[in-house]
Scaffold this motif. Structure first.
Motif, PDB file in Angstrom:
ATOM      1  N   SER A  33       0.824  -1.213   0.000  1.00  0.00           N
ATOM      2  CA  SER A  33       0.000   0.000   0.000  1.00  0.00           C
ATOM      3  C   SER A  33       0.859   1.265   0.000  1.00  0.00           C
ATOM      4  N   PRO A  34       0.363   2.326  -0.618  1.00  0.00           N
ATOM      5  CA  PRO A  34       1.075   3.613  -0.517  1.00  0.00           C
ATOM      6  C   PRO A  34       1.095   4.155   0.914  1.00  0.00           C
ATOM      7  N   GLU A  35       0.225   3.609   1.759  1.00  0.00           N
ATOM      8  CA  GLU A  35       0.168   4.069   3.164  1.00  0.00           C
ATOM      9  C   GLU A  35       1.264   3.444   4.035  1.00  0.00           C
ATOM     10  N   ARG A  39       9.911   3.584   6.546  1.00  0.00           N
ATOM     11  CA  ARG A  39      10.935   2.625   6.993  1.00  0.00           C
ATOM     12  C   ARG A  39      10.466   1.183   6.773  1.00  0.00           C
ATOM     13  N   ALA A  40       9.172   0.935   7.049  1.00  0.00           N
ATOM     14  CA  ALA A  40       8.627  -0.411   6.835  1.00  0.00           C
ATOM     15  C   ALA A  40       8.691  -0.768   5.352  1.00  0.00           C
ATOM     16  N   ARG A  41       8.419   0.206   4.488  1.00  0.00           N
ATOM     17  CA  ARG A  41       8.486  -0.047   3.041  1.00  0.00           C
ATOM     18  C   ARG A  41       9.898  -0.441   2.624  1.00  0.00           C
ATOM     19  N   VAL A  42      10.875   0.309   3.111  1.00  0.00           N
ATOM     20  CA  VAL A  42      12.270   0.031   2.743  1.00  0.00           C
ATOM     21  C   VAL A  42      12.674  -1.373   3.226  1.00  0.00           C
ATOM     22  N   VAL A  43      12.332  -1.669   4.488  1.00  0.00           N
ATOM     23  CA  VAL A  43      12.749  -2.953   5.073  1.00  0.00           C
ATOM     24  C   VAL A  43      12.039  -4.113   4.388  1.00  0.00           C
ATOM     25  N   LEU A  47      13.573  -7.088   2.187  1.00  0.00           N
ATOM     26  CA  LEU A  47      13.380  -8.450   2.713  1.00  0.00           C
ATOM     27  C   LEU A  47      12.798  -9.362   1.632  1.00  0.00           C
ATOM     28  N   ILE A  48      11.775  -8.881   0.935  1.00  0.00           N
ATOM     29  CA  ILE A  48      11.148  -9.692  -0.128  1.00  0.00           C
ATOM     30  C   ILE A  48      12.170  -9.990  -1.228  1.00  0.00           C
TER      31      ILE A  48
END
Ligand code: MBD
Ligand code: FE
Length: 308
Positions: A33-35, A39-43, A47-48
């Motif tokens: 999500s764009p929301e 930091r969670a997006r980067v990690v 990770l994926i």
């Protein structure tokens, strides 16, 4: 691979191929999500990417993936207040040592022309407990001595300094913990009193702290779980060198978590969790001091916390 003969085989093949390729990985990442916080997006993105490329790299088969999942589950199921298998698994893979180094580099700011070098950090490990008793300087952290302890009793002291100014820091909290000579921390051992071999001290106006403890002993990390299984698979021993954990806290400075190591211990050069640094190796000195067998002076230098 032979050419597909009909449309459904062709579709199956193209699904298969796209699953093996980066577009599939990108599709998983792009589903976010764009929301999602930055930091969670980067990690999670990284990770994926790394998980997918790991699976492709080793050609990970379904039964192997399931073994990995079950291993994680077992690590969780056997963890409790006295046992942290997740940290142990991380440790035998060298991950906590790596993260500790990244953290110290990121969190401490070394001013140019600093008077002293900051003491290096070292991993926290699985056996830290908050709320150790606060003792007066000079107090023995061993609540229950056993036979043979007289040969290990140690007087330890030192100063805590500010790296930038080189001046001593008053009222810093020094929190220490080590195993009993049987190789067990207090929470692993029903024979030891609560918080045995743990204590906090405050530096005085001169930045000075002192205490009594035991000269530590080498011991195996618990190896009856996933961490031990991995060590066995890799043909490695479970020994940690003799060490004392130290955490120093003072508002305005980066909290220092570190460990000191006995130079005489052969495992100091062969640690099962890759945590030893040269500057953390110390010499326990035989002494004539009353009531103790060794003395050790260890000064610690704190860096300012970085403004993030
Ligand atoms: C320990 O006592 C320890 O300090 C670490 C880092 C890992 C396992 C056991
Ligand atoms: Fe330890």
């Amino acid at each position: 691979m032979s050419a597909p003969t009909d449309a459904s085989a062709q579709r199956a093949l193209s699904t298969f191929q796209s699953t093996l390729s980066d577009p599939f990985t990108n599709a998983v990442i792009n589903a976010m999500s764009p929301e999602t916080p930055e930091r969670a997006r980067v990690v999670l993105t990284s990770l994926i990417r790394h998980l997918h490329s790991f699976a492709r790299d080793v050609n990970l088969l379904h039964p192997e993936w399931l073994l990995g999942v079950n291993t994680l589950n077992r690590a969780g199921q056997m963890s409790n207040d006295a046992r942290n298998e997740g940290i142990l698994v991380s440790d035998v893979l060298g991950l906590e040592a790596l993260v500790d180094q990244i953290t110290q580099d990121a969190m401490t700011s070394m001013a140019e022309g600093a008077a002293k070098e900051a003491t290096l950090s070292c991993i926290l490990g699985p056996f830290f407990r908050e709320n150790a008793p606060l003792y007066q300087n000079g107090t023995d952290i061993v609540q229950k001595h056993s036979e043979g302890d007289e040969k290990l009793r140690t007087f330890m002291d030192g100063h805590i300094y500010d790296a930038e100014t080189g001046k001593p820091i008053a009222d810093a909290e020094v929190d220490l913990w080590h195993t009993n000579p049987n190789g067990l921390y207090e929470q692993q051992d029903p024979e030891q009193p609560e918080y045995n071999n743990r204590g906090k001290f405050k530096t005085d106006a001169n930045g000075y702290y002192s205490l009594e403890c035991l000269c530590p002993t080498s011991y195996p990390i618990p190896y009856d779980g996933p961490a031990g299984d991995m060590l066995k698979l890799m043909g490695r021993h479970p020994m940690r060198p003799a060490h004392i954990h130290i955490m120093v806290r003072k508002p305005g400075y980066a909290t220092l978590t570190t460990q000191i190591y006995d130079r005489r211990d052969p495992y100091t050069l062969d640690d099962s969790v890759f945590a030893v640094k040269d500057s953390l190796i110390v010499d326990f000195k035989e002494t004539e001091k009353k009531g103790v067998a060794y003395e050790l002076t260890y000064d610690i230098t704190l860096a300012k916390a970085k403004d993030l």
